[in-house]
Design a protein around this motif. Structure first.
Motif, short mmCIF file in Angstrom:
data_model
loop_
_atom_site.label_atom_id
_atom_site.label_comp_id
_atom_site.label_asym_id
_atom_site.label_seq_id
_atom_site.Cartn_x
_atom_site.Cartn_y
_atom_site.Cartn_z
N THR A 48 34.72 -2.14 63.35
CA THR A 48 35.79 -2.02 64.34
C THR A 48 36.33 -0.60 64.41
O THR A 48 36.87 -0.19 65.44
CB THR A 48 36.94 -2.99 64.01
OG1 THR A 48 37.37 -2.80 62.65
CG2 THR A 48 36.48 -4.43 64.19
N ARG A 49 36.20 0.17 63.33
CA ARG A 49 36.67 1.56 63.35
C ARG A 49 35.83 2.43 64.30
O ARG A 49 36.30 3.46 64.76
CB ARG A 49 36.62 2.15 61.94
CG ARG A 49 37.87 1.84 61.11
CD ARG A 49 37.78 2.42 59.72
NE ARG A 49 39.07 2.29 59.03
CZ ARG A 49 39.23 2.51 57.73
NH1 ARG A 49 38.20 2.86 56.98
NH2 ARG A 49 40.43 2.38 57.18
N ILE A 50 34.62 2.00 64.59
CA ILE A 50 33.78 2.74 65.53
C ILE A 50 34.43 2.75 66.91
O ILE A 50 34.43 3.76 67.62
CB ILE A 50 32.37 2.10 65.61
CG1 ILE A 50 31.68 2.19 64.25
CG2 ILE A 50 31.53 2.78 66.70
CD1 ILE A 50 30.34 1.47 64.21
N PHE A 51 35.02 1.62 67.29
CA PHE A 51 35.61 1.48 68.62
C PHE A 51 37.10 1.83 68.63
O PHE A 51 37.65 2.16 69.68
CB PHE A 51 35.43 0.04 69.12
CG PHE A 51 33.99 -0.41 69.12
CD1 PHE A 51 33.15 -0.07 70.16
CD2 PHE A 51 33.48 -1.15 68.06
CE1 PHE A 51 31.83 -0.48 70.16
CE2 PHE A 51 32.16 -1.56 68.05
CZ PHE A 51 31.33 -1.22 69.10
N SER A 52 37.74 1.73 67.47
CA SER A 52 39.18 2.00 67.41
C SER A 52 39.50 2.74 66.12
O SER A 52 40.03 2.15 65.17
CB SER A 52 39.96 0.68 67.49
OG SER A 52 41.34 0.90 67.45
N PRO A 53 39.19 4.03 66.06
CA PRO A 53 39.39 4.79 64.81
C PRO A 53 40.85 4.97 64.42
O PRO A 53 41.16 5.16 63.24
CB PRO A 53 38.72 6.13 65.11
CG PRO A 53 38.72 6.24 66.60
CD PRO A 53 38.58 4.85 67.12
N ASP A 54 41.76 4.92 65.40
CA ASP A 54 43.17 5.18 65.12
C ASP A 54 43.99 3.91 64.90
O ASP A 54 45.13 3.98 64.44
CB ASP A 54 43.79 5.98 66.27
CG ASP A 54 43.13 7.33 66.44
OD1 ASP A 54 42.73 7.92 65.42
OD2 ASP A 54 43.01 7.79 67.60
N ALA A 55 43.44 2.76 65.25
CA ALA A 55 44.17 1.49 65.10
C ALA A 55 43.37 0.58 64.18
O ALA A 55 42.21 0.26 64.45
CB ALA A 55 44.39 0.82 66.46
N ALA A 56 44.01 0.18 63.08
CA ALA A 56 43.32 -0.65 62.09
C ALA A 56 43.02 -2.04 62.66
O ALA A 56 43.75 -2.56 63.51
CB ALA A 56 44.17 -0.78 60.83
N CYS A 57 41.94 -2.62 62.16
CA CYS A 57 41.57 -3.98 62.55
C CYS A 57 42.66 -4.96 62.10
O CYS A 57 43.18 -4.86 60.98
CB CYS A 57 40.24 -4.34 61.90
SG CYS A 57 39.69 -6.03 62.21
N GLU A 58 43.02 -5.90 62.96
CA GLU A 58 44.08 -6.85 62.64
C GLU A 58 43.57 -8.28 62.52
O GLU A 58 44.03 -9.03 61.66
CB GLU A 58 45.19 -6.77 63.70
CG GLU A 58 45.94 -5.46 63.69
CD GLU A 58 47.12 -5.47 64.63
OE1 GLU A 58 47.35 -6.51 65.30
OE2 GLU A 58 47.84 -4.45 64.70
N VAL A 59 42.66 -8.67 63.38
CA VAL A 59 42.17 -10.05 63.32
C VAL A 59 40.77 -10.13 63.93
O VAL A 59 40.47 -9.43 64.90
CB VAL A 59 43.13 -11.02 64.05
CG1 VAL A 59 43.26 -10.64 65.52
CG2 VAL A 59 42.67 -12.46 63.92
N ILE A 60 39.94 -10.95 63.33
CA ILE A 60 38.62 -11.28 63.86
C ILE A 60 38.54 -12.80 63.94
O ILE A 60 38.71 -13.49 62.93
CB ILE A 60 37.48 -10.74 62.98
CG1 ILE A 60 37.51 -9.22 62.93
CG2 ILE A 60 36.13 -11.24 63.48
CD1 ILE A 60 37.16 -8.54 64.23
N GLU A 61 38.28 -13.31 65.14
CA GLU A 61 38.17 -14.75 65.33
C GLU A 61 36.70 -15.15 65.33
O GLU A 61 35.94 -14.75 66.22
CB GLU A 61 38.83 -15.17 66.65
CG GLU A 61 40.33 -14.95 66.70
CD GLU A 61 41.11 -15.96 65.87
OE1 GLU A 61 40.46 -16.87 65.28
OE2 GLU A 61 42.34 -15.85 65.81
#
Length: 502
Positions: A48-61
């Motif tokens: 998920t950091r590949i697509f959102s390096p500045d916002a940490a992953c919060e949830v994966i469903e």
């Protein structure tokens, strides 16, 4: 449910993978299973950091599980994996689960300092594991109902974890409280002391930062207030979900899990020195606080002073400065006062602290009696903030919340709560989108959503100027106009018109 804490900076070499595990629940799962869960979590974080390096992953469903992530400290992650079933698919509140992770971390830091500092102090990881396992298992025991963990669900959608609940006081009482706070500061003999004043389970006054206020308020409601000290007493606070009686038979399940992990990690961490093998303090242990003859609360959790055989006063850490403070709690009837005194300002430990307590009693006893009396006279009881015909939750930008009493919320139909839970998910999603856009216009964006539930109830959300209002109207008319008018009346009377559309 599975809950794990791991450090991405550890265990990167082959054969050292176990070093990254700081906590895992249930602890008696095979290490292969634990590493599988953590390995999957690491992969999801990296991807998920590949697509959102500045916002940490919060949830994966996923199809069968919800993975809830919280980066507690730099490269230290807390992950909760919740099973999905036919009953729980609509019941899980992801945002509330993240706030559970944030809450337990803030409480841990309150008593032990940051996880990173503990890892730097003892690099094998044995020290932090020996503290995390009993601490988190004690915390989870508050969610036990029978033999099941009752995590936040749609039933709790009119509650907001990570906020404080304030007591509304009149002008005269407010002046008395301010005067009391000044006397407390003078009695402590240092300008860098802090205080927290509570009445029942509600906050009256604080001189702490918002983060420290929430941490200390949470701990006070969980373990220090009159409701917490009275075994089996009921409380309207969402923090006290179960009574002591229901915890006894089920507590062994969690406790045994903790002891298994303790034995496993102690055998593996052969580098633990004598200092780290000392008795671990358990500040969240149940029924360990009591009121002394002088009105100050004491506990045997931290042991006794060798010289006087009195209970050792606990030390807490402020979040921003990591300054170490003595936690002194005084209680008179429904009034609880917490005084934080810098450890550096007390020269002789418990002896010096006893002098501070004596000064507080001599200078502030009369003030405390007067404040308790005035607050009691103005107190409307457990239903003081009930508004007839409304079931609501009000959250402001200062992390203060007010809600309908839990006993009143329980009268709502399941369909109403499910609809509100889904509505809150939509609002949270809009808030995250606004945050990611980094636009001041979007951050201050006003939002109004009205939904008709299957049972005919109106479920409403409004956000304005950093404040949020959630409401369920089960007895409203069939028209949207009537429901909107009801919200307007509530806003004008109880929210100073913040949510009015005029």
């Amino acid at each position: 449910m599975q809950l794990c804490i791991f450090d991405l900076r550890r265990g990167q070499q082959e054969g050292q993978e176990l070093d990254k595990i700081l906590f895992f629940f249930p602890a008696d799962l095979p290490f292969a299973t634990q590493l599988s869960v953590i390995g999957l979590s690491e992969g999801l974080i990296t991807f998920t950091r590949i697509f959102s390096p500045d916002a940490a992953c919060e949830v994966i469903e996923a199809e069968r599980h919800s993975h809830v992530f919280y980066e507690a400290e730099s490269d230290i992650w807390m992950v909760m994996v919740v099973d999905k079933s036919k009953e729980s698919k609509a019941a899980c509140q992801v945002d509330a689960l993240r706030k559970v992770l944030k809450e337990v971390h803030s409480l841990f830091v309150l008593f032990h300092g940051t996880m990173r500092s503990m890892l730097e102090k003892e690099t094998s990881g044995g020290l932090i594991r020996s503290h995390l396992y009993p601490f988190i298992t004690d915390y989870l025991s508050d969610f036990l109902t029978g033999r099941k963990l009752q995590l936040p669900s749609f039933h709790d959608c009119l509650m907001e974890r990570g906020t404080v609940q304030m007591l509304t006081v009149g002008r005269e009482a407010a002046i008395e409280v301010q005067s009391l706070v000044k006397v407390l500061e003078c009695s402590a003999g240092t300008t860098s002391c802090y205080s927290l004043v509570l009445f029942q389970d509600l906050l009256v006054s604080t001189t702490l930062s918002p983060d420290d206020t929430i941490s200390l308020f949470t701990y006070a409601v969980l373990r220090l207030t009159p409701h917490a000290l009275s075994s089996g007493a009921t409380s309207w606070s969402y923090l006290q979900r179960t009574n002591a009686g229901s915890q006894v038979p089920a507590l062994s399940t969690i406790t045994n899990s903790g002891s298994v992990s303790d034995n496993i990690y102690r055998s593996r961490d052969a580098s633990l020195d004598q200092e780290n093998n000392c008795q671990v303090k358990r500040p969240l242990h149940h029924n360990r606080w009591f009121r002394g003859n002088d009105g100050f609360l004491a506990s045997d959790i931290w042991g006794t002073d060798n010289g006087s055989q009195t209970s050792v006063t606990p030390i807490v850490y402020l979040q921003l400065t990591e300054e170490r403070m003595y936690l002194c709690a005084y209680q008179h009837k429904s009034l609880t006062i917490i005084l934080l005194v810098p450890v550096s300002s007390i020269l002789n430990g418990e002896q010096g602290l006893s002098l501070v307590k004596q000064q507080v009693l001599e200078n502030a006893s009369l003030k405390m009696l007067m404040v308790e009396e005035k607050l009691s006279k103005g107190w409307g009881g457990e239903n003081a903030y009930h508004v007839s015909g409304y079931r609501y939750l009000l959250v402001d930008d200062e992390r203060v919340s007010r809600a309908s009493p839990p006993a009143k919320v329980m009268t709502l139909a399941k369909e109403s709560l499910l609809a509100l839970s889904k509505l809150r998910e939509e609002v949270n999603l809009e808030k995250k989108r606004a945050k990611c856009s980094n636009s001041e216009v979007n951050c201050d964006k006003e939002l109004e959503i009205c939904v008709r539930a299957k049972n005919g109830a109106w479920v409403i959300a409004r956000t304005s100027r950093g404040k949020e209002l959630y409401m369920v109207l089960e007895k409203a008319s069939e028209t949207l106009l009537y429901a909107a008018d009801s919200v307007e009346k509530f806003s004008n009377r109880y929210c100073s018109g913040v949510f009015s559309l005029d």
